[in-house]
Design a protein around this motif. Sequence first.
Motif, PDB file in Angstrom:
ATOM      1  N   GLN A 170       6.255   2.104  -6.636  1.00  0.00           N
ATOM      2  CA  GLN A 170       5.155   3.322  -5.984  1.00  0.00           C
ATOM      3  C   GLN A 170       4.151   3.878  -6.411  1.00  0.00           C
ATOM      4  O   GLN A 170       4.172   4.686  -5.827  1.00  0.00           O
ATOM      5  CB  GLN A 170       7.013   3.781  -6.905  1.00  0.00           C
ATOM      6  CG  GLN A 170       7.970   4.398  -6.573  1.00  0.00           C
ATOM      7  CD  GLN A 170       9.010   4.587  -8.108  1.00  0.00           C
ATOM      8  OE1 GLN A 170       9.020   4.550  -8.667  1.00  0.00           O
ATOM      9  NE2 GLN A 170      10.546   4.684  -7.238  1.00  0.00           N
ATOM     10  N   LYS A 171       3.654   3.152  -7.601  1.00  0.00           N
ATOM     11  CA  LYS A 171       1.638   3.363  -7.571  1.00  0.00           C
ATOM     12  C   LYS A 171       1.411   3.684  -6.309  1.00  0.00           C
ATOM     13  O   LYS A 171       0.248   3.848  -6.414  1.00  0.00           O
ATOM     14  CB  LYS A 171       1.697   2.809  -9.147  1.00  0.00           C
ATOM     15  CG  LYS A 171       2.271   3.481 -10.221  1.00  0.00           C
ATOM     16  CD  LYS A 171       1.495   2.339 -11.452  1.00  0.00           C
ATOM     17  CE  LYS A 171       2.127   3.282 -12.284  1.00  0.00           C
ATOM     18  NZ  LYS A 171       1.759   2.737 -13.975  1.00  0.00           N
ATOM     19  N   ALA A 225       1.913   3.178  -3.193  1.00  0.00           N
ATOM     20  CA  ALA A 225       2.595   4.027  -2.183  1.00  0.00           C
ATOM     21  C   ALA A 225       1.337   5.894  -2.666  1.00  0.00           C
ATOM     22  O   ALA A 225       1.080   6.134  -2.244  1.00  0.00           O
ATOM     23  CB  ALA A 225       3.986   4.004  -1.910  1.00  0.00           C
ATOM     24  N   THR A 226       1.720   6.132  -4.148  1.00  0.00           N
ATOM     25  CA  THR A 226       1.119   7.016  -4.029  1.00  0.00           C
ATOM     26  C   THR A 226      -0.449   6.989  -4.211  1.00  0.00           C
ATOM     27  O   THR A 226      -1.381   7.860  -3.142  1.00  0.00           O
ATOM     28  CB  THR A 226       1.488   7.153  -5.984  1.00  0.00           C
ATOM     29  OG1 THR A 226       3.349   7.346  -5.544  1.00  0.00           O
ATOM     30  CG2 THR A 226       1.262   8.207  -6.268  1.00  0.00           C
ATOM     31  N   CYS A 227      -1.295   5.926  -4.496  1.00  0.00           N
ATOM     32  CA  CYS A 227      -2.207   5.635  -4.404  1.00  0.00           C
ATOM     33  C   CYS A 227      -2.366   5.780  -3.115  1.00  0.00           C
ATOM     34  O   CYS A 227      -3.437   6.959  -2.025  1.00  0.00           O
ATOM     35  CB  CYS A 227      -2.485   4.181  -4.435  1.00  0.00           C
ATOM     36  SG  CYS A 227      -2.704   4.336  -6.892  1.00  0.00           S
ATOM     37  N   GLN A 262      -0.879   7.856  -0.238  1.00  0.00           N
ATOM     38  CA  GLN A 262      -0.896   8.308   0.076  1.00  0.00           C
ATOM     39  C   GLN A 262      -2.394   9.542  -0.297  1.00  0.00           C
ATOM     40  O   GLN A 262      -2.109  10.793   0.557  1.00  0.00           O
ATOM     41  CB  GLN A 262       0.847   9.067  -0.574  1.00  0.00           C
ATOM     42  CG  GLN A 262       2.079   8.894  -0.012  1.00  0.00           C
ATOM     43  CD  GLN A 262       2.610   9.653  -0.373  1.00  0.00           C
ATOM     44  OE1 GLN A 262       2.805   9.464  -2.216  1.00  0.00           O
ATOM     45  NE2 GLN A 262       4.022   9.177  -0.276  1.00  0.00           N
ATOM     46  N   GLN A 263      -2.476   9.467  -2.082  1.00  0.00           N
ATOM     47  CA  GLN A 263      -3.220   9.751  -1.997  1.00  0.00           C
ATOM     48  C   GLN A 263      -4.747   9.850  -1.502  1.00  0.00           C
ATOM     49  O   GLN A 263      -5.584  10.553  -1.648  1.00  0.00           O
ATOM     50  CB  GLN A 263      -3.602  10.145  -3.361  1.00  0.00           C
ATOM     51  CG  GLN A 263      -2.761  10.244  -3.873  1.00  0.00           C
ATOM     52  CD  GLN A 263      -3.246  10.137  -6.244  1.00  0.00           C
ATOM     53  OE1 GLN A 263      -3.672   9.250  -6.553  1.00  0.00           O
ATOM     54  NE2 GLN A 263      -2.291  10.854  -6.484  1.00  0.00           N
ATOM     55  N   THR A 314      -4.574  11.560   2.266  1.00  0.00           N
ATOM     56  CA  THR A 314      -4.799  12.877   1.661  1.00  0.00           C
ATOM     57  C   THR A 314      -6.830  12.936   1.760  1.00  0.00           C
ATOM     58  O   THR A 314      -7.203  13.807   1.834  1.00  0.00           O
ATOM     59  CB  THR A 314      -4.307  13.294   0.667  1.00  0.00           C
ATOM     60  OG1 THR A 314      -2.970  13.664   0.806  1.00  0.00           O
ATOM     61  CG2 THR A 314      -4.852  14.490  -0.217  1.00  0.00           C
TER      62      THR A 314
END
Length: 138
Positions: free
Chosen positions: A59-60, A62-64, A66-67, A70
């Motif tokens: 999850q981390k 995936a979040t990284c 995405q960031q 962005t």
Amino acid sequence: MPAKGGNAQPEWSSARNKLFLIFGLLGLGLIFALAYILGQTSQDKTQRNLEEKLVLVRQKVATCQQQRETLRQKNQRVAANTKSAAYKLQKENDELAEENNQLMEDNESLREEKTVLEETIAELRDELDMKEVINDDE
């Protein structure tokens, strides 16, 4: 009976030894079975903990990602806006430079006209002075 008694005691002792052996093996088997079950339970808990940690790490990640995406898109927008602004400023600068050159040419032209007008005025004054001298003589 003493013959039986002599034989009976070793048979009883032998049976007792066999029972001890059987119960000992059963007890040992039970101990190994319990140790195996406890080990499996412990491994299951450890495996569950590791799987939960793996899920959190994924999850981390995936979040990284995405960031990161962005930020990449934001950087592209900023670069495009900067390039657009630089182009506009360069265009405005070129227009102002052209206007400045035109004003300098107009200024030079006006200086030349001023010089011609000053010369014409000087000639006209000379002629006027001569006419006045002639009129004074008459």
